[in-house]
Design a protein around this motif. Structure first.
Motif, PDB file in Angstrom:
ATOM      1  N   LYS A 119      10.025  14.472 -15.935  1.00 20.25           N
ATOM      2  CA  LYS A 119      11.292  15.218 -16.968  1.00 20.25           C
ATOM      3  C   LYS A 119      12.146  14.929 -17.307  1.00 20.25           C
ATOM      4  N   VAL A 120      13.161  14.865 -18.839  1.00 15.12           N
ATOM      5  CA  VAL A 120      14.144  14.081 -18.433  1.00 15.12           C
ATOM      6  C   VAL A 120      14.957  15.006 -19.743  1.00 15.12           C
ATOM      7  N   GLY A 121      15.562  14.756 -20.183  1.00 13.26           N
ATOM      8  CA  GLY A 121      16.821  15.757 -21.448  1.00 13.26           C
ATOM      9  C   GLY A 121      17.477  15.991 -20.992  1.00 13.26           C
ATOM     10  N   GLY A 122      19.022  16.073 -21.627  1.00 10.15           N
ATOM     11  CA  GLY A 122      20.157  16.774 -21.505  1.00 10.15           C
ATOM     12  C   GLY A 122      20.858  15.130 -22.726  1.00 10.15           C
ATOM     13  N   SER A 123      22.327  16.257 -22.307  1.00  8.46           N
ATOM     14  CA  SER A 123      23.019  15.684 -23.116  1.00  8.46           C
ATOM     15  C   SER A 123      23.613  14.888 -23.028  1.00  8.46           C
ATOM     16  N   ASP A 124      23.476  14.218 -21.429  1.00  8.78           N
ATOM     17  CA  ASP A 124      23.593  12.910 -20.993  1.00  8.78           C
ATOM     18  C   ASP A 124      23.114  11.733 -21.511  1.00  8.78           C
ATOM     19  N   PHE A 125      23.253  11.085 -22.297  1.00 10.30           N
ATOM     20  CA  PHE A 125      21.669  10.112 -22.753  1.00 10.30           C
ATOM     21  C   PHE A 125      22.187   8.939 -21.891  1.00 10.30           C
ATOM     22  N   ALA A 126      23.205   8.482 -21.671  1.00  9.06           N
ATOM     23  CA  ALA A 126      23.159   7.735 -20.510  1.00  9.06           C
ATOM     24  C   ALA A 126      22.171   7.761 -19.481  1.00  9.06           C
ATOM     25  N   ALA A 127      22.330   8.552 -18.491  1.00 14.48           N
ATOM     26  CA  ALA A 127      21.662   9.704 -17.297  1.00 14.48           C
ATOM     27  C   ALA A 127      20.181   9.091 -18.016  1.00 14.48           C
ATOM     28  N   ASP A 128      19.637  10.033 -18.801  1.00 24.38           N
ATOM     29  CA  ASP A 128      18.246   9.501 -19.558  1.00 24.38           C
ATOM     30  C   ASP A 128      17.758   8.147 -19.494  1.00 24.38           C
ATOM     31  N   ILE A 129      19.241   6.870 -19.926  1.00 25.71           N
ATOM     32  CA  ILE A 129      18.164   5.935 -20.488  1.00 25.71           C
ATOM     33  C   ILE A 129      18.191   5.046 -19.168  1.00 25.71           C
ATOM     34  N   GLU A 130      19.147   5.223 -18.266  1.00 31.14           N
ATOM     35  CA  GLU A 130      18.996   5.466 -16.249  1.00 31.14           C
ATOM     36  C   GLU A 130      18.028   5.673 -15.504  1.00 31.14           C
ATOM     37  N   ARG A 131      17.788   6.709 -16.002  1.00 34.67           N
ATOM     38  CA  ARG A 131      16.166   7.336 -15.568  1.00 34.67           C
ATOM     39  C   ARG A 131      15.154   6.798 -15.741  1.00 34.67           C
ATOM     40  N   ILE A 132      14.752   7.193 -17.637  1.00 36.21           N
ATOM     41  CA  ILE A 132      13.851   5.608 -18.340  1.00 36.21           C
ATOM     42  C   ILE A 132      13.735   4.784 -17.717  1.00 36.21           C
ATOM     43  N   GLU A 133      14.735   3.661 -17.395  1.00 32.81           N
ATOM     44  CA  GLU A 133      14.648   1.873 -17.482  1.00 32.81           C
ATOM     45  C   GLU A 133      13.797   2.295 -15.620  1.00 32.81           C
ATOM     46  N   ALA A 134      14.425   2.939 -14.780  1.00 30.95           N
ATOM     47  CA  ALA A 134      14.237   3.002 -13.447  1.00 30.95           C
ATOM     48  C   ALA A 134      13.211   3.714 -13.133  1.00 30.95           C
ATOM     49  N   ILE A 135      12.573   4.534 -14.002  1.00 34.04           N
ATOM     50  CA  ILE A 135      11.230   4.609 -13.616  1.00 34.04           C
ATOM     51  C   ILE A 135      10.347   3.792 -13.589  1.00 34.04           C
ATOM     52  N   SER A 136      10.509   3.087 -15.354  1.00 32.10           N
ATOM     53  CA  SER A 136       9.506   2.136 -15.609  1.00 32.10           C
ATOM     54  C   SER A 136       9.714   0.616 -14.890  1.00 32.10           C
ATOM     55  N   ALA A 137      11.032   0.617 -14.394  1.00 37.88           N
ATOM     56  CA  ALA A 137      10.853  -0.831 -13.355  1.00 37.88           C
ATOM     57  C   ALA A 137       9.576  -0.653 -11.975  1.00 37.88           C
ATOM     58  N   ALA A 138       9.888   0.702 -11.435  1.00 43.67           N
ATOM     59  CA  ALA A 138       9.384   1.282 -10.449  1.00 43.67           C
ATOM     60  C   ALA A 138       7.865   1.692 -10.757  1.00 43.67           C
ATOM     61  N   LEU A 139       7.394   1.857 -11.614  1.00 39.24           N
ATOM     62  CA  LEU A 139       6.606   2.424 -11.502  1.00 39.24           C
ATOM     63  C   LEU A 139       4.919   1.217 -11.112  1.00 39.24           C
ATOM     64  N   PRO A 140       4.387   2.295 -10.104  1.00 40.02           N
ATOM     65  CA  PRO A 140       3.397   1.089  -9.245  1.00 40.02           C
ATOM     66  C   PRO A 140       1.981   0.869 -10.272  1.00 40.02           C
ATOM     67  N   LYS A 141       1.855  -0.584  -9.960  1.00 37.32           N
ATOM     68  CA  LYS A 141       0.790  -0.920 -10.649  1.00 37.32           C
ATOM     69  C   LYS A 141      -0.457  -0.469 -11.048  1.00 37.32           C
ATOM     70  N   GLY A 142      -0.837  -0.847 -12.998  1.00 40.74           N
ATOM     71  CA  GLY A 142      -1.608   0.586 -13.422  1.00 40.74           C
ATOM     72  C   GLY A 142      -1.394   1.860 -13.135  1.00 40.74           C
TER      73      GLY A 142
END
Length: 371
Positions: free
Chosen positions: A165-188
Protein backbone atom coordinates in the motif's frame (compact mmCIF):
# COMPACT_ATOMS: atom_id res chain seq x y z
CA UNK A 1 -38.13 -24.97 -3.52
CA UNK A 2 -39.17 -21.61 -2.07
CA UNK A 3 -37.57 -19.09 0.28
CA UNK A 4 -39.40 -19.28 3.61
CA UNK A 5 -37.19 -17.21 5.90
CA UNK A 6 -34.25 -14.80 5.76
CA UNK A 7 -32.22 -14.30 8.93
CA UNK A 8 -29.57 -11.62 9.43
CA UNK A 9 -26.65 -11.44 11.89
CA UNK A 10 -24.32 -8.53 12.64
CA UNK A 11 -20.77 -9.55 13.62
CA UNK A 12 -17.87 -7.27 14.54
CA UNK A 13 -14.55 -8.47 13.14
CA UNK A 14 -11.63 -6.79 14.93
CA UNK A 15 -8.33 -6.75 13.05
CA UNK A 16 -5.29 -8.29 14.70
CA UNK A 17 -3.53 -4.92 14.33
CA UNK A 18 -4.47 -1.52 12.84
CA UNK A 19 -4.40 -1.42 9.05
CA UNK A 20 -3.48 1.66 6.99
CA UNK A 21 -3.99 2.22 3.27
CA UNK A 22 -4.21 5.02 0.71
CA UNK A 23 -0.96 6.57 1.87
CA UNK A 24 -2.02 6.32 5.50
CA UNK A 25 -5.12 8.51 5.15
CA UNK A 26 -7.46 5.56 5.87
CA UNK A 27 -7.15 3.53 9.07
CA UNK A 28 -9.12 0.41 10.02
CA UNK A 29 -9.25 -1.44 13.33
CA UNK A 30 -12.61 -3.28 13.23
CA UNK A 31 -14.88 -4.16 10.32
CA UNK A 32 -18.62 -4.78 10.52
CA UNK A 33 -19.83 -7.94 8.76
CA UNK A 34 -23.33 -9.18 7.99
CA UNK A 35 -24.18 -12.87 7.77
CA UNK A 36 -27.36 -13.97 5.99
CA UNK A 37 -29.07 -17.36 6.12
CA UNK A 38 -31.82 -18.21 3.66
CA UNK A 39 -34.09 -21.09 4.71
CA UNK A 40 -36.39 -22.92 2.31
CA UNK A 41 -39.60 -24.92 2.49
CA UNK A 42 -37.60 -28.06 1.61
CA UNK A 43 -35.39 -27.83 4.69
CA UNK A 44 -32.21 -26.64 2.94
CA UNK A 45 -30.42 -23.47 4.06
CA UNK A 46 -27.87 -21.30 2.29
CA UNK A 47 -25.44 -18.79 3.78
CA UNK A 48 -23.96 -15.51 2.59
CA UNK A 49 -21.76 -12.78 4.04
CA UNK A 50 -21.36 -9.12 3.15
CA UNK A 51 -18.58 -6.92 4.57
CA UNK A 52 -17.95 -3.51 2.97
CA UNK A 53 -14.59 -2.92 4.80
CA UNK A 54 -15.74 0.06 6.80
CA UNK A 55 -17.47 3.16 5.46
CA UNK A 56 -14.48 5.14 4.14
CA UNK A 57 -13.22 2.64 1.56
CA UNK A 58 -16.17 2.43 -0.88
CA UNK A 59 -19.65 4.01 -1.18
CA UNK A 60 -21.00 1.26 1.07
CA UNK A 61 -21.51 0.75 4.78
CA UNK A 62 -22.63 -2.16 6.92
CA UNK A 63 -25.73 -0.61 8.57
CA UNK A 64 -26.89 0.36 5.08
CA UNK A 65 -26.46 -3.23 3.94
CA UNK A 66 -28.78 -4.47 6.68
CA UNK A 67 -31.31 -1.71 6.00
CA UNK A 68 -31.32 -2.68 2.32
CA UNK A 69 -31.97 -6.33 3.18
CA UNK A 70 -35.03 -5.17 5.13
CA UNK A 71 -36.33 -3.66 1.88
CA UNK A 72 -35.35 -6.64 -0.28
CA UNK A 73 -36.56 -9.51 1.89
CA UNK A 74 -40.34 -9.16 1.34
CA UNK A 75 -39.86 -9.38 -2.43
CA UNK A 76 -37.76 -12.54 -2.10
CA UNK A 77 -39.91 -14.59 0.26
CA UNK A 78 -41.70 -17.29 -1.69
CA UNK A 79 -39.25 -17.15 -4.62
CA UNK A 80 -37.12 -20.06 -5.86
CA UNK A 81 -33.53 -19.33 -4.72
CA UNK A 82 -32.11 -21.54 -7.48
CA UNK A 83 -33.36 -19.09 -10.13
CA UNK A 84 -30.32 -16.86 -9.71
CA UNK A 85 -30.91 -14.48 -12.59
CA UNK A 86 -34.52 -13.95 -11.54
CA UNK A 87 -33.47 -13.39 -7.92
CA UNK A 88 -31.04 -10.71 -9.09
CA UNK A 89 -33.61 -9.05 -11.36
CA UNK A 90 -36.06 -8.99 -8.47
CA UNK A 91 -33.51 -7.29 -6.20
CA UNK A 92 -32.59 -4.74 -8.87
CA UNK A 93 -36.25 -3.80 -9.37
CA UNK A 94 -36.94 -3.64 -5.65
CA UNK A 95 -33.85 -1.53 -4.91
CA UNK A 96 -31.77 -0.02 -7.74
CA UNK A 97 -28.07 0.15 -6.98
CA UNK A 98 -26.66 -0.88 -3.59
CA UNK A 99 -24.83 -3.93 -5.01
CA UNK A 100 -22.94 -4.55 -1.75
CA UNK A 101 -26.28 -5.21 -0.01
CA UNK A 102 -27.39 -7.75 -2.62
CA UNK A 103 -24.17 -9.77 -2.57
CA UNK A 104 -24.80 -11.87 0.59
CA UNK A 105 -28.28 -12.79 -0.66
CA UNK A 106 -26.95 -13.80 -4.07
CA UNK A 107 -24.18 -15.88 -2.47
CA UNK A 108 -26.66 -17.57 -0.12
CA UNK A 109 -28.70 -18.56 -3.18
CA UNK A 110 -25.59 -19.98 -4.86
CA UNK A 111 -24.90 -21.93 -1.66
CA UNK A 112 -28.44 -23.30 -1.77
CA UNK A 113 -28.13 -24.24 -5.44
CA UNK A 114 -24.93 -26.13 -4.69
CA UNK A 115 -26.49 -27.98 -1.79
CA UNK A 116 -29.59 -28.83 -3.84
CA UNK A 117 -27.48 -30.30 -6.65
CA UNK A 118 -24.65 -31.70 -4.51
CA UNK A 119 -22.12 -29.63 -6.46
CA UNK A 120 -19.35 -27.31 -5.21
CA UNK A 121 -19.49 -23.72 -6.39
CA UNK A 122 -16.24 -24.01 -8.35
CA UNK A 123 -17.84 -26.61 -10.62
CA UNK A 124 -21.02 -24.58 -11.11
CA UNK A 125 -18.82 -21.59 -11.95
CA UNK A 126 -17.16 -23.45 -14.79
CA UNK A 127 -14.25 -25.60 -13.60
CA UNK A 128 -13.75 -29.29 -14.25
CA UNK A 129 -11.04 -29.37 -11.56
CA UNK A 130 -10.51 -26.49 -9.09
CA UNK A 131 -7.20 -24.74 -9.59
CA UNK A 132 -5.04 -24.20 -6.52
CA UNK A 133 -5.45 -20.46 -5.92
CA UNK A 134 -2.30 -18.51 -5.07
CA UNK A 135 -2.86 -15.97 -2.31
CA UNK A 136 -1.26 -12.57 -1.87
CA UNK A 137 -0.31 -10.65 1.22
CA UNK A 138 -1.56 -7.14 1.94
CA UNK A 139 1.17 -4.84 3.23
CA UNK A 140 0.00 -1.84 5.25
CA UNK A 141 1.42 1.61 4.50
CA UNK A 142 4.54 2.49 6.48
CA UNK A 143 8.18 3.38 6.10
CA UNK A 144 10.17 1.38 3.53
CA UNK A 145 11.80 -0.59 6.35
CA UNK A 146 8.46 -1.39 8.00
CA UNK A 147 6.90 -2.52 4.71
CA UNK A 148 9.89 -4.66 3.74
CA UNK A 149 9.76 -6.35 7.15
CA UNK A 150 6.07 -7.15 6.62
CA UNK A 151 6.85 -8.62 3.20
CA UNK A 152 9.49 -10.90 4.72
CA UNK A 153 6.99 -11.99 7.40
CA UNK A 154 4.48 -12.82 4.66
CA UNK A 155 7.11 -14.71 2.65
CA UNK A 156 7.75 -16.92 5.68
CA UNK A 157 4.03 -17.85 5.62
CA UNK A 158 4.16 -18.97 1.98
CA UNK A 159 3.08 -15.77 0.23
CA UNK A 160 4.86 -15.15 -3.07
CA UNK A 161 2.76 -12.20 -4.25
CA UNK A 162 2.42 -9.01 -2.22
CA UNK A 163 0.16 -5.96 -2.39
CA UNK A 164 2.10 -3.01 -0.99
CA UNK A 165 0.00 0.00 0.00
CA UNK A 166 1.48 3.29 -1.19
CA UNK A 167 0.01 6.65 -2.15
CA UNK A 168 -0.30 10.18 -0.80
CA UNK A 169 0.72 13.74 -1.54
CA UNK A 170 4.40 13.18 -0.73
CA UNK A 171 5.48 11.70 -4.04
CA UNK A 172 9.15 11.59 -2.98
CA UNK A 173 8.20 9.24 -0.12
CA UNK A 174 6.34 6.98 -2.54
CA UNK A 175 9.28 6.89 -4.93
CA UNK A 176 11.47 5.86 -1.99
CA UNK A 177 8.99 3.15 -0.91
CA UNK A 178 8.63 1.69 -4.39
CA UNK A 179 12.34 1.63 -5.16
CA UNK A 180 13.25 0.14 -1.76
CA UNK A 181 10.60 -2.59 -1.94
CA UNK A 182 11.55 -3.49 -5.51
CA UNK A 183 15.21 -3.83 -4.53
CA UNK A 184 14.43 -5.92 -1.42
CA UNK A 185 11.81 -8.22 -2.94
CA UNK A 186 12.82 -11.86 -2.46
CA UNK A 187 13.77 -13.73 -5.62
CA UNK A 188 10.80 -15.33 -7.36
CA UNK A 189 8.25 -13.07 -5.64
CA UNK A 190 6.04 -10.36 -7.12
CA UNK A 191 4.57 -7.11 -5.87
CA UNK A 192 1.69 -4.85 -6.84
CA UNK A 193 1.87 -1.25 -5.65
CA UNK A 194 -1.66 -0.41 -4.54
CA UNK A 195 -2.39 3.31 -4.37
CA UNK A 196 -6.05 2.93 -3.37
CA UNK A 197 -6.89 6.04 -5.46
CA UNK A 198 -4.72 8.38 -3.34
CA UNK A 199 -2.79 10.14 -6.14
CA UNK A 200 -3.85 12.98 -8.37
CA UNK A 201 -2.94 12.35 -12.02
CA UNK A 202 0.00 14.77 -11.75
CA UNK A 203 1.48 12.95 -8.75
CA UNK A 204 0.92 9.59 -10.44
CA UNK A 205 2.86 10.71 -13.51
CA UNK A 206 5.72 12.08 -11.42
CA UNK A 207 6.06 8.89 -9.39
CA UNK A 208 5.55 6.29 -12.09
CA UNK A 209 7.85 7.94 -14.61
CA UNK A 210 10.58 8.33 -11.97
CA UNK A 211 10.78 4.77 -10.61
CA UNK A 212 12.54 1.85 -12.27
CA UNK A 213 9.86 -0.66 -11.16
CA UNK A 214 7.67 -2.16 -13.88
CA UNK A 215 5.30 -3.96 -11.52
CA UNK A 216 1.51 -3.64 -11.45
CA UNK A 217 0.18 -0.27 -10.23
CA UNK A 218 -3.29 -0.53 -8.73
CA UNK A 219 -5.94 2.22 -8.79
CA UNK A 220 -3.54 5.18 -8.99
CA UNK A 221 -6.32 7.82 -9.00
CA UNK A 222 -9.90 8.30 -7.86
CA UNK A 223 -11.84 8.02 -11.13
CA UNK A 224 -11.78 5.83 -14.20
CA UNK A 225 -11.08 8.84 -16.43
CA UNK A 226 -8.12 9.92 -14.29
CA UNK A 227 -6.68 6.40 -14.33
CA UNK A 228 -7.12 6.21 -18.10
CA UNK A 229 -5.22 9.48 -18.55
CA UNK A 230 -2.36 8.14 -16.43
CA UNK A 231 -2.30 4.74 -18.17
CA UNK A 232 -1.52 6.43 -21.50
CA UNK A 233 1.65 8.03 -20.14
CA UNK A 234 3.35 5.47 -17.86
CA UNK A 235 5.32 2.27 -18.56
CA UNK A 236 3.73 0.12 -15.82
CA UNK A 237 0.62 -2.06 -16.30
CA UNK A 238 -2.42 -0.61 -14.52
CA UNK A 239 -4.84 -2.59 -12.35
CA UNK A 240 -8.24 -1.04 -11.56
CA UNK A 241 -10.28 -1.73 -8.42
CA UNK A 242 -12.35 0.82 -6.51
CA UNK A 243 -13.75 2.71 -9.53
CA UNK A 244 -15.42 -0.42 -10.97
CA UNK A 245 -18.90 -1.12 -9.57
CA UNK A 246 -20.95 -2.33 -12.55
CA UNK A 247 -20.47 -4.31 -15.74
CA UNK A 248 -20.77 -1.00 -17.60
CA UNK A 249 -17.81 0.38 -15.62
CA UNK A 250 -15.71 -2.59 -16.70
CA UNK A 251 -16.82 -2.17 -20.31
CA UNK A 252 -15.84 1.49 -20.23
CA UNK A 253 -12.47 0.63 -18.67
CA UNK A 254 -11.76 -1.71 -21.59
CA UNK A 255 -13.00 0.78 -24.22
CA UNK A 256 -10.83 3.55 -22.81
CA UNK A 257 -7.72 1.39 -22.46
CA UNK A 258 -7.53 2.37 -18.80
CA UNK A 259 -6.04 -0.91 -17.57
CA UNK A 260 -4.54 -4.29 -18.31
CA UNK A 261 -6.20 -5.96 -15.34
CA UNK A 262 -8.90 -5.57 -12.70
CA UNK A 263 -9.88 -6.74 -9.25
CA UNK A 264 -13.18 -8.62 -9.24
CA UNK A 265 -14.89 -8.36 -5.84
CA UNK A 266 -18.36 -9.93 -5.53
CA UNK A 267 -19.36 -7.74 -2.58
CA UNK A 268 -18.60 -4.61 -4.61
CA UNK A 269 -20.43 -5.66 -7.79
CA UNK A 270 -23.49 -7.42 -6.32
CA UNK A 271 -22.54 -11.07 -5.73
CA UNK A 272 -21.24 -14.08 -7.60
CA UNK A 273 -23.83 -13.88 -10.40
CA UNK A 274 -22.61 -10.46 -11.54
CA UNK A 275 -18.98 -11.15 -10.65
CA UNK A 276 -19.04 -14.19 -12.92
CA UNK A 277 -20.27 -12.09 -15.85
CA UNK A 278 -17.44 -9.62 -15.25
CA UNK A 279 -14.89 -12.43 -14.90
CA UNK A 280 -16.01 -13.94 -18.21
CA UNK A 281 -15.79 -10.54 -19.90
CA UNK A 282 -12.29 -10.10 -18.48
CA UNK A 283 -11.24 -13.45 -19.92
CA UNK A 284 -12.66 -12.50 -23.32
CA UNK A 285 -10.64 -9.26 -23.51
CA UNK A 286 -7.43 -10.75 -22.09
CA UNK A 287 -7.38 -9.10 -18.69
CA UNK A 288 -5.58 -10.56 -15.72
CA UNK A 289 -7.65 -10.54 -12.54
CA UNK A 290 -7.29 -10.68 -8.80
CA UNK A 291 -10.54 -12.31 -7.64
CA UNK A 292 -11.15 -11.63 -3.94
CA UNK A 293 -13.71 -9.92 -1.73
CA UNK A 294 -13.73 -6.52 -0.04
CA UNK A 295 -13.56 -8.03 3.43
CA UNK A 296 -15.11 -10.52 5.83
CA UNK A 297 -14.45 -13.83 7.47
CA UNK A 298 -13.18 -17.06 5.94
CA UNK A 299 -16.73 -17.57 4.68
CA UNK A 300 -16.56 -14.50 2.42
CA UNK A 301 -13.06 -15.43 1.29
CA UNK A 302 -14.15 -18.98 0.43
CA UNK A 303 -17.24 -17.99 -1.54
CA UNK A 304 -15.20 -15.63 -3.70
CA UNK A 305 -12.22 -17.94 -4.21
CA UNK A 306 -14.54 -20.53 -5.77
CA UNK A 307 -14.74 -18.04 -8.66
CA UNK A 308 -10.96 -17.68 -8.71
CA UNK A 309 -10.52 -21.47 -8.73
CA UNK A 310 -12.69 -21.69 -11.85
CA UNK A 311 -10.85 -18.92 -13.73
CA UNK A 312 -8.34 -19.83 -16.50
CA UNK A 313 -4.73 -19.75 -15.33
CA UNK A 314 -3.50 -17.06 -17.77
CA UNK A 315 -6.17 -14.67 -16.47
CA UNK A 316 -5.92 -15.53 -12.77
CA UNK A 317 -3.68 -13.59 -10.42
CA UNK A 318 -3.32 -14.17 -6.68
CA UNK A 319 -6.21 -13.60 -4.25
CA UNK A 320 -6.25 -11.87 -0.88
CA UNK A 321 -7.59 -13.52 2.27
CA UNK A 322 -9.17 -10.96 4.56
CA UNK A 323 -9.55 -13.44 7.41
CA UNK A 324 -5.75 -13.59 7.75
CA UNK A 325 -5.96 -10.06 9.21
CA UNK A 326 -8.68 -10.80 11.77
CA UNK A 327 -8.34 -11.36 15.50
CA UNK A 328 -11.48 -13.55 15.51
CA UNK A 329 -12.68 -16.50 13.42
CA UNK A 330 -16.48 -16.95 13.18
CA UNK A 331 -16.09 -20.16 11.13
CA UNK A 332 -13.11 -21.87 12.77
CA UNK A 333 -11.35 -24.55 10.76
CA UNK A 334 -13.58 -24.16 7.72
CA UNK A 335 -13.08 -22.87 4.22
CA UNK A 336 -10.24 -21.21 2.33
CA UNK A 337 -7.07 -21.37 4.40
CA UNK A 338 -3.45 -20.65 3.55
CA UNK A 339 -1.65 -23.88 2.66
CA UNK A 340 1.91 -22.73 1.92
CA UNK A 341 0.72 -19.86 -0.24
CA UNK A 342 -2.29 -21.55 -1.86
CA UNK A 343 -5.94 -22.35 -1.20
CA UNK A 344 -7.06 -25.87 -2.16
CA UNK A 345 -10.74 -26.72 -2.64
CA UNK A 346 -12.66 -29.90 -1.87
CA UNK A 347 -15.83 -31.34 -3.43
CA UNK A 348 -18.06 -30.09 -0.58
CA UNK A 349 -21.36 -28.83 -2.02
CA UNK A 350 -22.13 -25.12 -2.19
CA UNK A 351 -19.69 -22.75 -0.51
CA UNK A 352 -18.51 -25.57 1.74
CA UNK A 353 -18.64 -23.44 4.89
CA UNK A 354 -21.54 -23.51 7.37
CA UNK A 355 -21.48 -20.90 10.14
CA UNK A 356 -22.76 -22.00 13.54
CA UNK A 357 -25.65 -19.66 14.42
CA UNK A 358 -24.88 -19.89 18.14
CA UNK A 359 -21.38 -18.54 17.46
CA UNK A 360 -22.85 -15.51 15.69
CA UNK A 361 -25.19 -14.53 18.51
CA UNK A 362 -28.84 -13.58 18.13
CA UNK A 363 -30.08 -12.49 14.69
CA UNK A 364 -30.66 -8.77 14.34
CA UNK A 365 -33.54 -9.40 11.94
CA UNK A 366 -35.67 -12.32 10.75
CA UNK A 367 -38.03 -12.08 7.79
CA UNK A 368 -40.65 -14.72 7.07
CA UNK A 369 -41.82 -17.74 9.03
CA UNK A 370 -40.50 -21.24 9.70
CA UNK A 371 -38.36 -23.28 7.35
Amino acid sequence: MRISRISVWQVDLPLSKPYWLSGGRLKFETIDSTFVRIDTDEGLSGWGEGCPWGHTYLPAHAPGLRSAIELLAPALLGRDPRALDEINRTMDVQLPGHPYAKSPIDIACWDLLGKATGEPLWRMLGAEIPAPVAINSSISTGSPEEMIALIHEASAKGYRTHSAKVGGSDFAADIERIEAISAALPKGEQVTFDVNRAWTPGVALQVLNAVSARDWIEQPCETLDECAAVAEKVPQPIMLDECLHTFQDHLQAWKSGACQGVKVKPNRVGGLTKARRIRDFGVSVGWQMHIEDTGGSAFADTATLHLAASTPGPNRLASWLCHAHLAVDPVPGQGARNQDGYVIFSDAPGVGVTPEPAALGEPVAVFGGGA
